[in-house]
Scaffold this motif. Structure first.
Motif, PDB file in Angstrom:
ATOM      1  N   UNK A   3      -0.433  -0.377 -11.732  1.00 10.53           N
ATOM      2  CA  UNK A   3      -1.537   0.216 -10.986  1.00 10.53           C
ATOM      3  C   UNK A   3      -0.993   0.773  -9.678  1.00 10.53           C
ATOM      4  N   UNK A   4      -1.381   1.998  -9.379  1.00 17.94           N
ATOM      5  CA  UNK A   4      -0.998   2.627  -8.126  1.00 17.94           C
ATOM      6  C   UNK A   4      -2.261   2.946  -7.334  1.00 17.94           C
ATOM      7  N   UNK A   5      -2.167   2.787  -6.027  1.00 14.23           N
ATOM      8  CA  UNK A   5      -3.312   3.080  -5.170  1.00 14.23           C
ATOM      9  C   UNK A   5      -2.861   3.942  -3.998  1.00 14.23           C
ATOM     10  N   UNK A   6      -3.668   4.916  -3.692  1.00 10.30           N
ATOM     11  CA  UNK A   6      -3.463   5.727  -2.492  1.00 10.30           C
ATOM     12  C   UNK A   6      -4.508   5.237  -1.487  1.00 10.30           C
ATOM     13  N   UNK A   7      -4.109   4.261  -0.696  1.00  7.24           N
ATOM     14  CA  UNK A   7      -5.050   3.537   0.158  1.00  7.24           C
ATOM     15  C   UNK A   7      -5.781   4.462   1.131  1.00  7.24           C
ATOM     16  N   UNK A   8      -5.169   5.538   1.546  1.00  5.67           N
ATOM     17  CA  UNK A   8      -5.814   6.479   2.461  1.00  5.67           C
ATOM     18  C   UNK A   8      -7.013   7.187   1.849  1.00  5.67           C
ATOM     19  N   UNK A   9      -7.092   7.186   0.528  1.00 11.80           N
ATOM     20  CA  UNK A   9      -8.223   7.823  -0.156  1.00 11.80           C
ATOM     21  C   UNK A   9      -9.369   6.836  -0.415  1.00 11.80           C
ATOM     22  N   UNK A  10      -9.082   5.540  -0.388  1.00 17.91           N
ATOM     23  CA  UNK A  10     -10.096   4.532  -0.718  1.00 17.91           C
ATOM     24  C   UNK A  10     -11.247   4.587   0.282  1.00 17.91           C
ATOM     25  N   UNK A  11     -12.464   4.583  -0.264  1.00 25.37           N
ATOM     26  CA  UNK A  11     -13.661   4.607   0.577  1.00 25.37           C
ATOM     27  C   UNK A  11     -14.516   3.362   0.384  1.00 25.37           C
ATOM     28  N   UNK A  12     -14.006   2.375  -0.336  1.00 19.20           N
ATOM     29  CA  UNK A  12     -14.677   1.088  -0.447  1.00 19.20           C
ATOM     30  C   UNK A  12     -15.878   1.055  -1.371  1.00 19.20           C
ATOM     31  N   UNK A  13     -15.958   1.937  -2.339  1.00 16.57           N
ATOM     32  CA  UNK A  13     -17.089   1.926  -3.263  1.00 16.57           C
ATOM     33  C   UNK A  13     -17.123   0.672  -4.132  1.00 16.57           C
ATOM     34  N   UNK A  59      -7.058   5.681  -7.310  1.00 19.72           N
ATOM     35  CA  UNK A  59      -6.293   4.853  -8.247  1.00 19.72           C
ATOM     36  C   UNK A  59      -5.616   5.682  -9.321  1.00 19.72           C
ATOM     37  N   UNK A  60      -4.491   5.166  -9.785  1.00 20.71           N
ATOM     38  CA  UNK A  60      -3.786   5.780 -10.912  1.00 20.71           C
ATOM     39  C   UNK A  60      -3.153   4.666 -11.730  1.00 20.71           C
ATOM     40  N   UNK A  61      -2.901   4.969 -12.978  1.00 21.39           N
ATOM     41  CA  UNK A  61      -2.267   4.018 -13.879  1.00 21.39           C
ATOM     42  C   UNK A  61      -1.003   4.659 -14.414  1.00 21.39           C
ATOM     43  N   UNK A  62       0.100   3.965 -14.271  1.00 25.05           N
ATOM     44  CA  UNK A  62       1.382   4.465 -14.752  1.00 25.05           C
ATOM     45  C   UNK A  62       1.872   3.531 -15.843  1.00 25.05           C
ATOM     46  N   UNK A  63       2.215   4.112 -16.980  1.00 25.63           N
ATOM     47  CA  UNK A  63       2.802   3.314 -18.051  1.00 25.63           C
ATOM     48  C   UNK A  63       4.294   3.180 -17.800  1.00 25.63           C
TER      49      UNK A  63
END
Length: 64
Positions: A3-13, A59-63
């Motif tokens: 799992x990858x996260x770009x924390x700067x994009x997170x808006x807490x939904x 969020x993104x998912x990398x295999x």
């Protein structure tokens, strides 16, 4: 899978927490925390739903 996260994009939904509560949580600032960055295959459907349901596309998912 990772799992990858770009924390700067997170808006807490918290859609990710609803979809995969064993993988995601929110911190004190209501930003996503990846509690299981390499979830097992049994979590795949839930994690894919979390990625799809993120309105901020944080969020993104990398295999592997």
């Amino acid at each position: 899978m990772r799992v990858q996260v770009e924390i700067g994009r997170c808006e807490g939904y918290a859609n990710c927490v609803v979809a995969a509560p064993d993988v995601f949580s929110l911190d004190d600032e209501y930003l996503v925390v990846v509690d299981a960055p390499t979830p097992g295959e049994e979590q795949r459907a839930a994690v894919e739903e979390a990625v799809r349901s993120c309105p901020a596309a944080a969020l993104a998912l990398q295999d592997d």
